[in-house]
Design an enzyme around this catalytic site. Sequence first.
Site, PDB file in Angstrom:
ATOM      1  CG  MET A   1      -1.827  -0.998   1.122  1.00 58.96           C
ATOM      2  SD  MET A   1      -2.922  -1.760  -0.084  1.00 58.96           S
ATOM      3  CE  MET A   1      -4.445  -0.914   0.275  1.00 58.96           C
ATOM      4  CB  CYS A   2      -0.567  -6.842   4.298  1.00 62.00           C
ATOM      5  SG  CYS A   2      -2.329  -6.912   4.739  1.00 62.00           S
ATOM      6  NE  ARG A   3       3.922  -3.391   2.878  1.00 62.72           N
ATOM      7  CZ  ARG A   3       3.950  -2.679   1.744  1.00 62.72           C
ATOM      8  NH1 ARG A   3       5.077  -2.147   1.339  1.00 62.72           N
ATOM      9  NH2 ARG A   3       2.866  -2.522   1.020  1.00 62.72           N
TER      10      ARG A   3
END
Length: 254
Positions: A1-3
């Site tokens: 995932m990322c932010r």
Amino acid sequence: MCRHLAYLGEPRSPAELMFDAPHSLLAQSYAPADMRGGGSVNADGFGLGWYPGGAEPLRYRRSGPLWTDETLPALAASVRAPVFLAAVRNGTTGMPVTEAAAAPFADGRWLFSHNGVVRGWPESLAAPSKQLPITELLTLEAPTDSAVLWALLRARLRAGEDPLSAVTGLVNSIEAAAPGSRLNFLLTDGETLIGTAWTHSLAMLRTAEGVVLASEPCAPDPAWTAVPDRHAVRVSRDGVDLIPLTPERSDPSR
């Protein structure tokens, strides 16, 4: 995932959300609160895009961890912009760690970020990608699921599709091709901001000065609210709209 996070409103410095807030994007890069099984840190690149006074957006991207960059904190603090988008990346295993793979992706006035993963990559995107010219696939910025999603969305936008319809239609088409994908998008042209919450977290902060959309709240403030799963948010100078994302609503004009 990322932010990732994006802001639309009165001009402000991206540094406030990226570096100064209690749970800034910098803090989220090494101590995220809600990765949902998608890794533990976001150290595979980062980027910031902003709109300098009506012109096309400028970008600053790198392939390393945000906490190692000595240039961006001062650069971000020197900027005041009415719209900006920033992201930190946690690359999916097997995908390259390069500057070109880091959001935001750009085309003309558009900036785009994807927080999530396409299940079954790359096979699951083979059928949706058939609609793209072969030159689009051969010249992708990076061989990643996010880059293909951006190419598919960009094709819809170039064809004149309404941005909200383009985003919601893409979410539903990818869910059909790759069930269980995490498809949290941020898209802006400097005038309108669109975000999606699809099997991953998205939070919103509304103030008199503007609206922030972010993977996680940037501060322990009850004014931050969760965007319901499988919903889109459209932010403009006229206000905020919350739209359910269901197969029946792939065309939000219905």
